[in-house]
Design a protein around this motif. Structure first.
Motif, PDB file in Angstrom:
ATOM      1  N   ILE A   4      48.069 154.837  20.624  1.00  0.00           N
ATOM      2  CA  ILE A   4      47.548 154.284  19.379  1.00  0.00           C
ATOM      3  C   ILE A   4      46.696 153.067  19.729  1.00  0.00           C
ATOM      4  CG2 ILE A   4      48.129 153.258  17.153  1.00  0.00           C
ATOM      5  CD1 ILE A   4      50.795 154.821  17.312  1.00  0.00           C
ATOM      6  N   PRO A   5      45.372 153.200  19.652  1.00  0.00           N
ATOM      7  CA  PRO A   5      44.507 152.082  19.993  1.00  0.00           C
ATOM      8  C   PRO A   5      44.620 150.970  18.950  1.00  0.00           C
ATOM      9  CG  PRO A   5      43.227 154.092  19.583  1.00  0.00           C
ATOM     10  CD  PRO A   5      44.649 154.387  19.301  1.00  0.00           C
ATOM     11  N   LYS A   6      44.437 149.758  19.426  1.00  0.00           N
ATOM     12  CA  LYS A   6      44.452 148.614  18.520  1.00  0.00           C
ATOM     13  C   LYS A   6      43.140 148.573  17.752  1.00  0.00           C
ATOM     14  CE  LYS A   6      47.557 145.764  21.216  1.00  0.00           C
ATOM     15  NZ  LYS A   6      47.776 144.480  21.851  1.00  0.00           N
ATOM     16  N   GLY A   7      43.192 148.006  16.559  1.00  0.00           N
ATOM     17  CA  GLY A   7      41.981 147.906  15.757  1.00  0.00           C
ATOM     18  C   GLY A   7      41.600 149.248  15.176  1.00  0.00           C
ATOM     19  N   LYS A   8      40.315 149.399  14.895  1.00  0.00           N
ATOM     20  CA  LYS A   8      39.805 150.650  14.330  1.00  0.00           C
ATOM     21  C   LYS A   8      39.119 151.434  15.441  1.00  0.00           C
ATOM     22  CE  LYS A   8      37.186 152.495  10.536  1.00  0.00           C
ATOM     23  NZ  LYS A   8      35.833 152.909  10.593  1.00  0.00           N
ATOM     24  N   PRO A   9      39.764 152.522  15.923  1.00  0.00           N
ATOM     25  CA  PRO A   9      39.173 153.292  17.012  1.00  0.00           C
ATOM     26  C   PRO A   9      37.910 154.017  16.559  1.00  0.00           C
ATOM     27  CG  PRO A   9      41.110 154.400  16.154  1.00  0.00           C
ATOM     28  CD  PRO A   9      41.017 153.081  15.450  1.00  0.00           C
ATOM     29  N   ASN A  10      36.963 154.142  17.492  1.00  0.00           N
ATOM     30  CA  ASN A  10      35.748 154.881  17.146  1.00  0.00           C
ATOM     31  C   ASN A  10      36.022 156.382  17.213  1.00  0.00           C
ATOM     32  OD1 ASN A  10      35.380 155.830  19.811  1.00  0.00           O
ATOM     33  ND2 ASN A  10      34.222 154.022  20.380  1.00  0.00           N
ATOM     34  N   ALA A  11      35.094 157.148  16.736  1.00  0.00           N
ATOM     35  CA  ALA A  11      35.270 158.603  16.638  1.00  0.00           C
ATOM     36  C   ALA A  11      35.525 159.238  18.000  1.00  0.00           C
ATOM     37  CB  ALA A  11      34.053 159.233  15.971  1.00  0.00           C
ATOM     38  N   GLN A  12      34.864 158.737  19.042  1.00  0.00           N
ATOM     39  CA  GLN A  12      35.045 159.311  20.380  1.00  0.00           C
ATOM     40  C   GLN A  12      36.471 159.089  20.881  1.00  0.00           C
ATOM     41  OE1 GLN A  12      32.823 161.249  22.271  1.00  0.00           O
ATOM     42  NE2 GLN A  12      34.761 161.614  23.283  1.00  0.00           N
ATOM     43  N   THR A  13      37.027 157.917  20.644  1.00  0.00           N
ATOM     44  CA  THR A  13      38.393 157.625  21.060  1.00  0.00           C
ATOM     45  C   THR A  13      39.377 158.552  20.356  1.00  0.00           C
ATOM     46  OG1 THR A  13      37.853 155.307  21.467  1.00  0.00           O
ATOM     47  CG2 THR A  13      40.179 155.829  21.170  1.00  0.00           C
ATOM     48  N   VAL A  14      39.195 158.731  19.070  1.00  0.00           N
ATOM     49  CA  VAL A  14      40.063 159.622  18.293  1.00  0.00           C
ATOM     50  C   VAL A  14      39.941 161.053  18.812  1.00  0.00           C
ATOM     51  CG1 VAL A  14      40.481 160.604  16.006  1.00  0.00           C
ATOM     52  CG2 VAL A  14      39.992 158.155  16.245  1.00  0.00           C
ATOM     53  N   ALA A  15      38.708 161.498  19.058  1.00  0.00           N
ATOM     54  CA  ALA A  15      38.483 162.857  19.555  1.00  0.00           C
ATOM     55  C   ALA A  15      39.108 163.048  20.937  1.00  0.00           C
ATOM     56  CB  ALA A  15      36.990 163.170  19.589  1.00  0.00           C
ATOM     57  N   SER A  16      38.950 162.056  21.814  1.00  0.00           N
ATOM     58  CA  SER A  16      39.527 162.146  23.162  1.00  0.00           C
ATOM     59  C   SER A  16      41.045 162.222  23.102  1.00  0.00           C
ATOM     60  CB  SER A  16      39.113 160.938  24.006  1.00  0.00           C
ATOM     61  OG  SER A  16      37.727 160.964  24.261  1.00  0.00           O
ATOM     62  N   ASP A  17      41.645 161.384  22.281  1.00  0.00           N
ATOM     63  CA  ASP A  17      43.103 161.399  22.135  1.00  0.00           C
ATOM     64  C   ASP A  17      43.589 162.746  21.607  1.00  0.00           C
ATOM     65  OD1 ASP A  17      43.352 158.827  23.100  1.00  0.00           O
ATOM     66  OD2 ASP A  17      43.573 157.904  21.122  1.00  0.00           O
ATOM     67  N   LYS A  18      42.881 163.293  20.643  1.00  0.00           N
ATOM     68  CA  LYS A  18      43.248 164.586  20.055  1.00  0.00           C
ATOM     69  C   LYS A  18      43.155 165.694  21.110  1.00  0.00           C
ATOM     70  CE  LYS A  18      41.952 167.738  16.321  1.00  0.00           C
ATOM     71  NZ  LYS A  18      41.019 167.988  15.223  1.00  0.00           N
ATOM     72  N   TYR A  19      42.077 165.695  21.897  1.00  0.00           N
ATOM     73  CA  TYR A  19      41.885 166.706  22.937  1.00  0.00           C
ATOM     74  C   TYR A  19      42.982 166.598  24.006  1.00  0.00           C
ATOM     75  CZ  TYR A  19      40.105 169.021  27.071  1.00  0.00           C
ATOM     76  OH  TYR A  19      39.990 169.816  28.192  1.00  0.00           O
ATOM     77  N   GLN A  20      43.257 165.364  24.460  1.00  0.00           N
ATOM     78  CA  GLN A  20      44.261 165.177  25.502  1.00  0.00           C
ATOM     79  C   GLN A  20      45.637 165.645  25.040  1.00  0.00           C
ATOM     80  OE1 GLN A  20      43.952 161.112  26.831  1.00  0.00           O
ATOM     81  NE2 GLN A  20      41.861 161.415  27.581  1.00  0.00           N
ATOM     82  N   LYS A  22      46.139 167.994  22.777  1.00  0.00           N
ATOM     83  CA  LYS A  22      46.049 169.445  22.639  1.00  0.00           C
ATOM     84  C   LYS A  22      46.268 170.159  23.973  1.00  0.00           C
ATOM     85  CE  LYS A  22      42.817 173.093  21.333  1.00  0.00           C
ATOM     86  NZ  LYS A  22      41.465 173.390  20.864  1.00  0.00           N
ATOM     87  N   VAL A  23      45.662 169.643  25.039  1.00  0.00           N
ATOM     88  CA  VAL A  23      45.764 170.305  26.341  1.00  0.00           C
ATOM     89  C   VAL A  23      46.950 169.811  27.170  1.00  0.00           C
ATOM     90  CG1 VAL A  23      43.307 170.859  26.422  1.00  0.00           C
ATOM     91  CG2 VAL A  23      44.127 168.764  27.501  1.00  0.00           C
ATOM     92  N   GLY A  24      47.713 168.866  26.625  1.00  0.00           N
ATOM     93  CA  GLY A  24      48.933 168.412  27.292  1.00  0.00           C
ATOM     94  C   GLY A  24      48.726 167.422  28.415  1.00  0.00           C
TER      95      GLY A  24
END
Length: 67
Positions: A4-20, A22-24
């Motif tokens: 959970i990043p501090k502050g307001k994460p940008n779209a790329q951070t959210v997408a990277s976290d979601k992908y990671q 998903k693939v474990g």
């Protein structure tokens, strides 16, 4: 565990976290001697391989050897 990043994460951070998630993918941290780490990094660069890929392969070979 989702990072959970501090502050307001940008779209790329959210997408990277979601992908990671998903693939474990997870992050591992351990301590090794500096000289070993530096030599390993150089060996990987010389062979054109990523360190994570080599470590993953070595871990799998170690597991398979036990079976």
């Amino acid at each position: 565990m989702v990072r959970i990043p501090k502050g307001k994460p940008n779209a790329q951070t959210v997408a990277s976290d979601k992908y990671q998630k998903k693939v474990g993918l997870i992050a591992k941290s351990f301590k090794i001697k500096r000289t070993l780490a530096e030599e390993f990094k150089q060996a990987c660069e010389d062979r054109g391989e990523g360190q994570a890929a080599v470590i993953s392969r070595l871990m799998q070979e170690y597991i398979d050897e036990k079976k």
